[in-house]
Design an enzyme around this catalytic site. Structure first.
Site, mmCIF file in Angstrom:
data_model
loop_
_atom_site.group_PDB
_atom_site.id
_atom_site.type_symbol
_atom_site.label_atom_id
_atom_site.label_comp_id
_atom_site.label_asym_id
_atom_site.label_seq_id
_atom_site.Cartn_x
_atom_site.Cartn_y
_atom_site.Cartn_z
ATOM 1 N N ARG A 83 35.221 49.909 32.062
ATOM 2 C CA ARG A 83 33.981 49.134 32.112
ATOM 3 C C ARG A 83 33.959 48.282 33.378
ATOM 4 N NH1 ARG A 83 35.434 44.750 27.287
ATOM 5 N NH2 ARG A 83 37.116 43.665 28.412
ATOM 6 N N TYR A 117 44.548 32.442 38.938
ATOM 7 C CA TYR A 117 43.867 33.683 39.315
ATOM 8 C C TYR A 117 43.867 33.829 40.841
ATOM 9 C CZ TYR A 117 40.126 37.164 39.724
ATOM 10 O OH TYR A 117 39.380 38.275 40.029
ATOM 11 N N LYS A 162 45.669 36.796 43.097
ATOM 12 C CA LYS A 162 44.913 37.640 44.022
ATOM 13 C C LYS A 162 45.427 37.488 45.451
ATOM 14 C CE LYS A 162 42.276 39.664 41.039
ATOM 15 N NZ LYS A 162 42.312 41.119 40.827
#
Length: 267
Positions: free
Chosen positions: A18, A161, A165
């Site tokens: 998705r 996060y 990254k």
């Protein structure tokens, strides 16, 4: 002569059931690649693969938990058997859990490290072992890792996060150097997507409002738009087109690079 034609290429897209991953899988298939959807979401993954087959693509669902070594060891041979080879990996799967630094939950930190960093690293490991000359696929290829504009800016609420990254950016460059040095024949690049209104992107806006950074999710999204020179949020096809480019012959002399796809937000 450059080409975005991916006919004859065999791709695995992690987190492909998705969101961004599904869009990337669709774009790769539209460019001619055979695609494996790797995900822990069985029903959604099978539906995505079926929707691609309905459009004439070669597509399969492969159960894959990217944080699990044994899952990778089982999935890659399945990809090779199902698609007739393996020469393109899109390390897309990831998670984001919003929190102020003062309120960090160690369990949430470990989850983001496991999925975003370990999962990407294991993908690189198993792609290299499969694609290098002595591997079961053995024809080289390309890896596109999905980092984030969060690796290039300081936006509140997403410290861990952002850190994960940023780690993907470093993993990309070191892996590209090793591939070249050791003759693997695998190019490794990453993209830095801007905020996109997928389920994850929308949840980030909600979470930022809930922890008090913005008065509403709409204001959180507006803050991102205000920081973006192009004046809009990203769309799935913006990110998918960048992946197709980096996977294609048009990027044949590009490795160890990070491509911002963020409307200028991170410049």
């Amino acid at each position: 002569m450059t080409s975005y034609d991916l006919s004859g290429r065999r791709a695995l897209v992690t987190g492909g059931a998705r969101g961004l991953g599904a869009g990337m899988a669709e774009a790769l298939a539209a460019a001619g690649a055979a695609v494996a959807i790797g995900d822990v979401l069985d029903d959604e993954g099978k539906q995505t693969a079926e929707s691609l087959r309905a459009k004439g693509a070669t597509a399969e669902f492969i159960k894959l938990d990217i944080t699990d070594e044994d899952s990778w060891a089982a999935a890659v041979p399945e990809v090779i058997a199902a698609l007739g080879g393996f020469d393109l990996l899109v390390n897309n799967a990831g998670v984001e859990i919003t929190s102020l630094v003062a309120d960090l939950d160690p369990a949430d930190v470990r989850k983001m490290l496991d999925v975003n960093v370990l999962g990407t690293a294991l993908g690189l490991k198993h792609a290299f072992r499969a694609m290098r000359p002595d591997g079961p696929a053995g024809n080289g290829g390309a890896v596109v890792n999905v980092a984030s504009v969060a690796a290039t800016i300081a936006f509140p609420g997403i410290s861990i996060y952002s850190a994960t990254k940023s780690a993907i950016d470093r993993l990309t460059r070191v892996a590209a150097a090793e591939s070249g040095k050791l003759g693997y024949g695998v190019r490794v690049n990453c993209i830095y997507p801007g905020l996109t209104p997928t389920a994850m992107g929308n949840q980030l806006a909600v979470d930022c409002a809930e922890i008090g950074l913005f008065p509403s999710p709409e204001e959180a999204a507006k803050a991102v738009v205000d920081l973006t020179p192009q004046g809009r949020l990203g769309q799935v096809d913006d990110m998918a087109d960048a992946v197709v480019f980096l996977a294609s012959g048009a990027a044949k002399y590009i490795t160890g690079a990070g491509l911002p796809v963020d409307g200028g937000m991170g410049m």
